[in-house]
Design an enzyme around this catalytic site. Structure first.
Site, PDB file in Angstrom:
ATOM      1  N   LEU A   1      52.328  40.117  25.120  1.00 14.23           N
ATOM      2  CA  LEU A   1      53.685  40.612  25.345  1.00 14.23           C
ATOM      3  C   LEU A   1      53.719  41.461  26.612  1.00 14.23           C
ATOM      4  CD1 LEU A   1      54.684  41.600  21.701  1.00 14.23           C
ATOM      5  CD2 LEU A   1      55.135  39.451  22.912  1.00 14.23           C
TER       6      LEU A   1
ATOM      7  N   GLY B   1      45.053  41.572  18.088  1.00 13.17           N
ATOM      8  CA  GLY B   1      45.127  43.029  18.105  1.00 13.17           C
ATOM      9  C   GLY B   1      46.116  43.446  19.164  1.00 13.17           C
ATOM     10  N   GLY B   2      46.590  44.676  19.085  1.00 10.55           N
ATOM     11  CA  GLY B   2      47.564  45.147  20.060  1.00 10.55           C
ATOM     12  C   GLY B   2      48.744  44.195  20.119  1.00 10.55           C
ATOM     13  N   ASP B   3      49.062  43.753  21.324  1.00  4.39           N
ATOM     14  CA  ASP B   3      50.181  42.825  21.510  1.00  4.39           C
ATOM     15  C   ASP B   3      49.693  41.437  21.916  1.00  4.39           C
ATOM     16  OD1 ASP B   3      49.278  43.569  24.025  1.00  4.39           O
ATOM     17  OD2 ASP B   3      51.277  43.632  24.913  1.00  4.39           O
ATOM     18  N   GLU B   4      48.488  41.082  21.475  1.00  5.72           N
ATOM     19  CA  GLU B   4      47.886  39.796  21.820  1.00  5.72           C
ATOM     20  C   GLU B   4      47.860  38.860  20.617  1.00  5.72           C
ATOM     21  OE1 GLU B   4      44.766  41.465  25.184  1.00  5.72           O
ATOM     22  OE2 GLU B   4      44.054  41.012  23.175  1.00  5.72           O
TER      23      GLU B   4
END
Length: 158
Positions: A59, A99-102
């Site tokens: 993102l 994880g995160g925005d991945e």
């Protein structure tokens, strides 16, 4: 009493397996389950002489959402994006959160690379539509890359 103990143990084992293989925020497969599914898909692709596509999605400027609207809103945005990814893909595709925005989307049993490119465009279009969360209308974009099996690599890491 004995049956109850077995049931509780099975429930506990099932819960631990889910915690180990699924992302708790989005309920999507995590990296552990993704790696397993990729390995299985590669075996199938070898047998069928078919193509796999591995779409890596990140993102754009997601940190800004967390910084300006807070982590709770960022979490809700990730959940909305996860739902849109599931809607934009077929039931037999794997949508995972690294994880995160991945996110990673595994497309299997493809006849040609254009199928993956078409799905990638569908995904990007779905994400770009405004997302309504509480009283906010959020607009986000994503960057997406595609690698193919066997052209770009023979295993998960490559």
């Amino acid at each position: 009493m004995y049956f109850n103990d077995i049931t509780q143990r099975r429930d506990m084992e099932s819960q631990l397996l889910k915690q180990a293989t699924y992302d708790s925020m989005t309920n999507l497969p995590n990296r552990v389950l993704l790696m397993d599914r990729v390995e299985q898909a590669i075996l199938q692709a070898k047998k069928k002489n078919s193509i796999l596509a591995f779409l890596f999605l990140d993102l754009d400027r997601f940190k800004m959402t967390n910084d300006t609207l807070g982590h709770n809103m960022g979490d809700k945005l990730l959940q909305s994006v996860a739902n849109r990814l599931l809607i934009a893909t077929d039931d037999f595709d794997t949508v995972a959160r690294l994880g995160g925005d991945e996110f990673v989307i595994l497309l299997s049993d493809l006849e040609n690379m254009q199928q993956a490119e078409k799905t990638a465009q569908t995904i990007l279009n779905a994400i770009e539509k405004p997302i309504q969360i509480e009283h906010h209308s959020l607009k986000i974009t994503a960057s997406l890359g595609i690698s193919f099996y066997p052209r770009d690599g023979q295993d998960y890491e490559s």
